[in-house]
Design a protein around this motif. Structure first.
Motif, PDB file in Angstrom:
ATOM      1  N   UNK A   8      -4.855  -2.260 -12.433  1.00 22.44           N
ATOM      2  CA  UNK A   8      -5.977  -3.079 -11.981  1.00 22.44           C
ATOM      3  C   UNK A   8      -7.303  -2.335 -12.064  1.00 22.44           C
ATOM      4  N   UNK A   9      -7.266  -1.084 -12.547  1.00 21.15           N
ATOM      5  CA  UNK A   9      -8.489  -0.319 -12.729  1.00 21.15           C
ATOM      6  C   UNK A   9      -8.891   0.514 -11.533  1.00 21.15           C
ATOM      7  N   UNK A  10      -7.939   0.792 -10.620  1.00 21.38           N
ATOM      8  CA  UNK A  10      -8.238   1.551  -9.408  1.00 21.38           C
ATOM      9  C   UNK A  10      -7.357   2.799  -9.327  1.00 21.38           C
ATOM     10  N   UNK A  11      -7.856   3.827  -8.665  1.00 22.27           N
ATOM     11  CA  UNK A  11      -7.058   5.028  -8.431  1.00 22.27           C
ATOM     12  C   UNK A  11      -6.240   4.838  -7.154  1.00 22.27           C
ATOM     13  N   UNK A  12      -4.924   5.007  -7.208  1.00 20.78           N
ATOM     14  CA  UNK A  12      -4.099   4.798  -6.014  1.00 20.78           C
ATOM     15  C   UNK A  12      -4.093   6.001  -5.091  1.00 20.78           C
ATOM     16  N   UNK A  13      -3.755   5.768  -3.836  1.00 17.59           N
ATOM     17  CA  UNK A  13      -3.430   6.845  -2.908  1.00 17.59           C
ATOM     18  C   UNK A  13      -1.928   7.086  -3.070  1.00 17.59           C
ATOM     19  N   UNK A  14      -1.556   8.023  -3.911  1.00 18.95           N
ATOM     20  CA  UNK A  14      -0.158   8.162  -4.326  1.00 18.95           C
ATOM     21  C   UNK A  14       0.785   8.317  -3.143  1.00 18.95           C
ATOM     22  N   UNK A  15       0.369   9.045  -2.111  1.00 18.83           N
ATOM     23  CA  UNK A  15       1.248   9.299  -0.970  1.00 18.83           C
ATOM     24  C   UNK A  15       0.899   8.446   0.244  1.00 18.83           C
ATOM     25  N   UNK A  16       0.048   7.443   0.034  1.00 16.23           N
ATOM     26  CA  UNK A  16      -0.329   6.547   1.112  1.00 16.23           C
ATOM     27  C   UNK A  16      -0.173   5.102   0.678  1.00 16.23           C
TER      28      UNK A  16
ATOM     29  N   UNK B 216      -6.886  -7.404  -2.744  1.00 12.09           N
ATOM     30  CA  UNK B 216      -6.971  -8.868  -2.678  1.00 12.09           C
ATOM     31  C   UNK B 216      -7.983  -9.327  -3.722  1.00 12.09           C
ATOM     32  N   UNK B 217      -7.589 -10.290  -4.533  1.00 16.61           N
ATOM     33  CA  UNK B 217      -8.459 -10.835  -5.586  1.00 16.61           C
ATOM     34  C   UNK B 217      -8.993  -9.743  -6.499  1.00 16.61           C
ATOM     35  N   UNK B 218      -8.126  -8.780  -6.816  1.00 16.89           N
ATOM     36  CA  UNK B 218      -8.479  -7.731  -7.762  1.00 16.89           C
ATOM     37  C   UNK B 218      -9.256  -6.575  -7.189  1.00 16.89           C
ATOM     38  N   UNK B 219      -9.696  -6.668  -5.943  1.00 21.21           N
ATOM     39  CA  UNK B 219     -10.494  -5.607  -5.330  1.00 21.21           C
ATOM     40  C   UNK B 219      -9.667  -4.831  -4.316  1.00 21.21           C
ATOM     41  N   UNK B 220      -9.960  -3.548  -4.179  1.00 21.89           N
ATOM     42  CA  UNK B 220      -9.320  -2.724  -3.158  1.00 21.89           C
ATOM     43  C   UNK B 220      -9.959  -3.045  -1.811  1.00 21.89           C
ATOM     44  N   UNK B 221      -9.157  -3.453  -0.839  1.00 20.79           N
ATOM     45  CA  UNK B 221      -9.685  -3.802   0.485  1.00 20.79           C
ATOM     46  C   UNK B 221      -9.272  -2.796   1.556  1.00 20.79           C
ATOM     47  N   UNK B 222      -8.491  -1.795   1.184  1.00 19.04           N
ATOM     48  CA  UNK B 222      -8.100  -0.763   2.133  1.00 19.04           C
ATOM     49  C   UNK B 222      -7.345   0.350   1.440  1.00 19.04           C
ATOM     50  N   UNK B 223      -7.564   1.584   1.903  1.00 16.74           N
ATOM     51  CA  UNK B 223      -6.879   2.745   1.331  1.00 16.74           C
ATOM     52  C   UNK B 223      -6.205   3.560   2.432  1.00 16.74           C
ATOM     53  N   UNK B 224      -5.053   4.103   2.095  1.00 18.00           N
ATOM     54  CA  UNK B 224      -4.300   4.980   2.993  1.00 18.00           C
ATOM     55  C   UNK B 224      -4.185   4.353   4.378  1.00 18.00           C
ATOM     56  N   UNK B 225      -3.659   3.139   4.413  1.00 11.71           N
ATOM     57  CA  UNK B 225      -3.638   2.323   5.627  1.00 11.71           C
ATOM     58  C   UNK B 225      -2.431   2.618   6.499  1.00 11.71           C
ATOM     59  N   UNK B 226      -2.594   2.397   7.803  1.00  5.15           N
ATOM     60  CA  UNK B 226      -1.445   2.495   8.694  1.00  5.15           C
ATOM     61  C   UNK B 226      -0.946   1.092   9.024  1.00  5.15           C
ATOM     62  N   UNK B 227       0.098   1.007   9.851  1.00  4.29           N
ATOM     63  CA  UNK B 227       0.744  -0.279  10.118  1.00  4.29           C
ATOM     64  C   UNK B 227      -0.204  -1.269  10.781  1.00  4.29           C
ATOM     65  N   UNK B 228      -1.008  -0.805  11.721  1.00  3.08           N
ATOM     66  CA  UNK B 228      -1.930  -1.692  12.425  1.00  3.08           C
ATOM     67  C   UNK B 228      -3.012  -2.207  11.491  1.00  3.08           C
ATOM     68  N   UNK B 229      -3.528  -1.340  10.638  1.00  2.00           N
ATOM     69  CA  UNK B 229      -4.573  -1.749   9.696  1.00  2.00           C
ATOM     70  C   UNK B 229      -4.050  -2.773   8.697  1.00  2.00           C
ATOM     71  N   UNK B 230      -2.802  -2.623   8.281  1.00  2.00           N
ATOM     72  CA  UNK B 230      -2.226  -3.580   7.335  1.00  2.00           C
ATOM     73  C   UNK B 230      -2.132  -4.980   7.933  1.00  2.00           C
ATOM     74  N   UNK B 231      -1.672  -5.062   9.168  1.00  2.00           N
ATOM     75  CA  UNK B 231      -1.554  -6.368   9.823  1.00  2.00           C
ATOM     76  C   UNK B 231      -2.920  -7.002  10.010  1.00  2.00           C
ATOM     77  N   UNK B 232      -3.911  -6.176  10.387  1.00  2.34           N
ATOM     78  CA  UNK B 232      -5.265  -6.702  10.563  1.00  2.34           C
ATOM     79  C   UNK B 232      -5.823  -7.238   9.251  1.00  2.34           C
ATOM     80  N   UNK B 233      -5.568  -6.552   8.164  1.00  2.00           N
ATOM     81  CA  UNK B 233      -6.047  -6.999   6.855  1.00  2.00           C
ATOM     82  C   UNK B 233      -5.355  -8.286   6.416  1.00  2.00           C
ATOM     83  N   UNK B 234      -4.103  -8.406   6.766  1.00  2.00           N
ATOM     84  CA  UNK B 234      -3.338  -9.577   6.330  1.00  2.00           C
ATOM     85  C   UNK B 234      -3.894 -10.863   6.924  1.00  2.00           C
ATOM     86  N   UNK B 235      -4.372 -10.772   8.197  1.00  2.00           N
ATOM     87  CA  UNK B 235      -4.861 -11.987   8.834  1.00  2.00           C
ATOM     88  C   UNK B 235      -3.783 -13.056   8.842  1.00  2.00           C
TER      89      UNK B 235
END
Length: 377
Positions: free
Chosen positions: A256-264, A269-288
């Protein structure tokens, strides 16, 4: 038959109460000064005691009254409270450090098998002081579990303990299980630096013991890159795509043209990075309230899909995605090299593991898929 005769194999159990504490909050382990405090400050909840109790519950169900030696307090005795087991608590002072594990091992010098609830760091501490004739068995509780001394799940560990106690002559053993660990400081900086610390004696049972983790591949090949490109092309608008750790899942970010956080764990969403190296709480918040898909790789040789190094993708996120929302990416070579032709799930919640179990498709190239069985062990 007398209880002493039933328990000819003497079992000791030690719990590392902080093992795995940093997993769901994205800290990739609990080694190092200040990491435990940091994990707790981020809202981490202890997991090791609960997982150790699940293993002991299986022993109590199978062999009521089985005798097990335990370290005191949170190192063992607390997790066995109320279970139908004959508990032998080995008294010792507690310091709250790794020294407690090694001291507990010394208190269990008479045990034939030392069971520990922890990760690779705990395995190192246990192996540092075991006697030459002692065997070990790990209840998987850590973030990184590369060593070949762990059961597939707490329930698998409990069932294996019961088998060893009830019919020791039917169990095969090996002295060649690798005890591995990774420098967590280097890991958090994005560098994988595994080291072999020795070998241990462990029981052999293919459907209950995990293999040592295979090392990273030099190249996952053009087929994997083509599969990642196809996944990106198929991404649905408005859907949150959670990208798990590892080079295979990271190939989707690169496509998709982005550098991943290999160990995170990252999210798109819609082709854009909306969060990096996220924890469990951050993932749920992003999911909405929107749809969620999870892109995962497979741990080399072990075959774990969930529960080894990706605990940030917690039960809440997994439930939101469901089994149909799992997108698995792996090379045909990696699948061929698995210790068993099975993928494993260990989310921390047995009911959820059962819901996710069954068959799923693994993307191995553009238009290429392999059906694999996903099992809770």
């Amino acid at each position: 038959m007398r209880q002493e005769e039933k328990n000819a194999v003497r079992i000791g159990l030690i719990v590392n109460p902080i093992a795995g504490l940093g997993g769901r909050v994205g800290l990739k382990g609990t080694d190092g000064p200040g990491i435990v405090a940091d994990a707790l400050a981020r809202g981490a909840a202890p997991q090791a005691g609960t997982r150790a109790r699940r293993a002991l519950q299986r022993v109590a169900d199978r062999l009521p009254g089985a005798k097990i030696a335990l370290a005191p307090g949170a190192l063992g005795a607390d997790v066995a409270e109320g279970l139908n087991l004959d508990i032998d608590i080995r008294p010792m002072p507690l310091t709250g450090s790794a020294r407690d594990t090694r001291a507990a091992v010394a208190q269990m010098a008479d045990c034939d098998l030392i069971v520990f609830a922890g990760g690779d760091g705990t395995a190192r501490d246990v192996c540092a002081d075991i006697a030459p004739n002692q065997a070990i068995l790990g209840i998987p509780c850590g973030v990184k579990m590369h060593s070949g001394v762990f059961a597939i799940s707490p329930e698998a560990a409990g069932a294996l303990i019961a088998d060893i106690v009830a019919a020791p002559d039917r169990i095969s053993w090996t002295d060649d299980a690798e005890v591995m660990d990774i420098d967590e400081a280097a890991l958090r900086a994005g560098h994988i630096a595994p080291k072999l610390y020795g070998h241990a004696r462990v029981p052999i049972l293919r459907n209950r013991m995990q293999a040592s983790k295979g090392g990273p591949r030099v190249d996952w090949g053009t087929a994997l890159s083509a599969a990642a490109t196809q996944i990106v092309a198929e991404m649905a608008p408005g859907t949150l795509y959670v990208i798990g750790p590892g080079t295979s899942a990271g190939a989707v970010m690169r496509a998709a043209g982005h550098a991943p956080t290999i160990l995170g764990t990252d999210a798109m969403r819609d082709g854009a990075v909306v969060g990096r190296d996220l924890d469990a709480t951050e993932l749920i918040a992003l999911a909405g309230q929107g749809p969620v898909r999870i892109i995962l790789g497979v741990t080399g040789q072990q075959g774990f899909l969930i529960g080894r190094g990706n605990q940030q993708i917690g039960p809440d996120t997994l439930r939101r995605a469901g089994k149909d929302g799992l997108i698995v990416l792996a090379s045909e070579d990696k699948l061929a090299r698995l210790a068993q032709p099975i993928l494993w799930v260990d989310s921390g919640e047995p009911d959820l593991d059962a819901e996710l179990s069954g068959y799923l498709r693994v993307r191995t190239g553009r238009g290429r898929e392999t059906m694999m069985r996903l099992s809770a062990g």
